[in-house]
Design a protein around this motif. Structure first.
Motif, short mmCIF file in Angstrom:
data_model
loop_
_atom_site.label_atom_id
_atom_site.label_comp_id
_atom_site.label_asym_id
_atom_site.label_seq_id
_atom_site.Cartn_x
_atom_site.Cartn_y
_atom_site.Cartn_z
N ILE A 191 5.37 -12.94 -0.08
CA ILE A 191 5.96 -14.26 -0.35
C ILE A 191 4.89 -15.29 -0.71
CG2 ILE A 191 7.32 -16.14 0.64
CD1 ILE A 191 8.75 -14.05 2.36
N ILE A 192 3.84 -15.40 0.10
CA ILE A 192 2.81 -16.41 -0.15
C ILE A 192 2.09 -16.17 -1.48
CG2 ILE A 192 0.60 -17.33 0.67
CD1 ILE A 192 1.64 -17.06 3.51
N ALA A 194 3.18 -14.60 -4.17
CA ALA A 194 4.11 -14.86 -5.26
C ALA A 194 4.30 -16.36 -5.47
CB ALA A 194 5.44 -14.19 -4.98
N CYS A 195 4.43 -17.11 -4.38
CA CYS A 195 4.59 -18.56 -4.49
C CYS A 195 3.32 -19.22 -5.04
CB CYS A 195 4.95 -19.15 -3.13
SG CYS A 195 6.59 -18.71 -2.54
N LEU A 196 2.16 -18.72 -4.62
CA LEU A 196 0.90 -19.26 -5.15
C LEU A 196 0.79 -19.06 -6.65
CD1 LEU A 196 -1.72 -18.21 -2.43
CD2 LEU A 196 -1.04 -20.54 -3.04
N PHE A 198 3.32 -18.59 -8.78
CA PHE A 198 4.36 -19.38 -9.46
C PHE A 198 3.96 -20.85 -9.59
CE2 PHE A 198 8.24 -21.97 -9.25
CZ PHE A 198 8.91 -21.50 -10.38
N PHE A 199 3.53 -21.46 -8.47
CA PHE A 199 3.22 -22.89 -8.50
C PHE A 199 1.88 -23.18 -9.18
CE2 PHE A 199 6.33 -22.79 -4.99
CZ PHE A 199 7.20 -23.77 -5.44
N SER A 200 0.93 -22.26 -9.10
CA SER A 200 -0.34 -22.48 -9.80
C SER A 200 -0.14 -22.42 -11.31
CB SER A 200 -1.38 -21.45 -9.36
OG SER A 200 -0.95 -20.14 -9.66
N ARG A 202 2.65 -23.29 -12.86
CA ARG A 202 3.31 -24.56 -13.20
C ARG A 202 2.31 -25.71 -13.23
NH1 ARG A 202 8.68 -25.73 -9.88
NH2 ARG A 202 8.41 -27.61 -11.12
N VAL A 226 6.95 -11.95 -10.55
CA VAL A 226 6.96 -12.89 -9.43
C VAL A 226 8.29 -12.81 -8.70
CG1 VAL A 226 6.78 -15.30 -8.74
CG2 VAL A 226 5.29 -14.41 -10.53
N TRP A 227 9.38 -12.87 -9.48
CA TRP A 227 10.71 -12.80 -8.88
C TRP A 227 10.99 -11.42 -8.29
CZ3 TRP A 227 12.59 -17.27 -7.84
CH2 TRP A 227 12.30 -18.35 -8.66
N LEU A 230 9.49 -11.30 -4.85
CA LEU A 230 10.28 -12.06 -3.88
C LEU A 230 11.55 -11.31 -3.51
CD1 LEU A 230 9.88 -15.66 -5.37
CD2 LEU A 230 8.81 -14.74 -3.30
#
Length: 251
Positions: A191-192, A194-196, A198-200, A202, A226-227, A230
């Protein structure tokens, strides 16, 4: 040492393991246990950083993971054919301390029995200091400092007390590894990151533009992955949670 000892016993024909081809009842707990294989990633920074020419870093990392997979496979398959599955300890090293037929040298039996103690004794202080610093960063306020009691007593206590309490409260290593690996481990491994990613992405897109080319870009650069990670993490959590509930209701 454990792989060689198990292979010697199997070669002599004295192996006690007769595993079935498949046992689907253990699959849900497998998700939690396998998460601990991500520990091999801790060595990747020290492996990659010294390399000045990173053109072939992908092939090097792939070779590293193949080597790790080979050792995991050897350790697992020699274990299930060497020992009776009903008598196999959750802590694998204990199988060599209880069975003199496998290892007759007392010094080596004690060494293998204490091997987890050696590794935990070296890793735990480092992990504890890192966690304490993370707590301090999490509650940090700009321009503010912590009182001496909070800094030197409270943060170390909330770092050390939970693992000590868990160690005294349970001896079921399989359930402990399954639960901690499934929930905390899934967050750390899936999770962490994948979120890193995704947001990096963006954050960097308006800075460097969509047309920028990264010569070190990953073959899994598409947002689909990424999805996928998750969704995979959510599936693992559901499987393990269902397994825990079903196991407890049967009791």
């Amino acid at each position: 040492m454990m792989i060689i000892l198990a292979l010697i016993r199997i070669a002599k024909g004295t192996g006690e393991g007769h595993p079935p081809v498949a046992n689907l009842s253990g699959v849900p707990n497998l998700f939690g246990v396998c998460v601990y294989s991500f520990m091999c990633q801790h060595s990747l920074p020290s492996l990659v950083t010294p390399i000045s020419d990173k053109k072939r870093v992908g092939a090097l990392v792939l070779a590293d993971y193949v080597l790790i997979l080979g050792f995991y496979s050897l350790l697992s398959f020699t274990a299930i054919f060497c020992f009776d599955s009903s008598l196999l300890h959750d802590m694998y090293t204990l199988n060599f301390t209880d069975n003199c037929n496998v290892l007759g040298i007392s010094v080596l039996r004690y060494f293998l029995g204490l091997f987890p103690v050696f590794t935990i004794s070296t890793n735990f202080p480092i992990i504890a200091v890192t966690l304490r610093n993370n707590w301090k960063t999490l509650f940090h306020r700009d321009g503010g400092t912590y009182p001496w009691v909070v800094d030197r007593v409270v943060f170390p206590l909330i770092t050390l007390v939970p693992p000590i309490v868990v160690a005294f409260c349970t001896h079921n290593l399989e359930s402990l590894v399954g639960i901690t690996g499934s929930y905390a481990g899934t967050g750390i491994q899936y999770i962490i990151p994948a979120c890193l990613v995704f947001f990096s992405r963006r954050h960097l897109e308006p800075v460097i533009g969509r047309d920028a080319i990264n010569k070190h870009q990953s073959p899994f650069r598409h947002a689909f992955w990424v999805w996928f990670v998750l969704v995979w993490a959510a599936s693992c959590l559901m499987f393990v949670t269902a397994n825990i509930i079903l196991t407890e209701t049967k009791k």
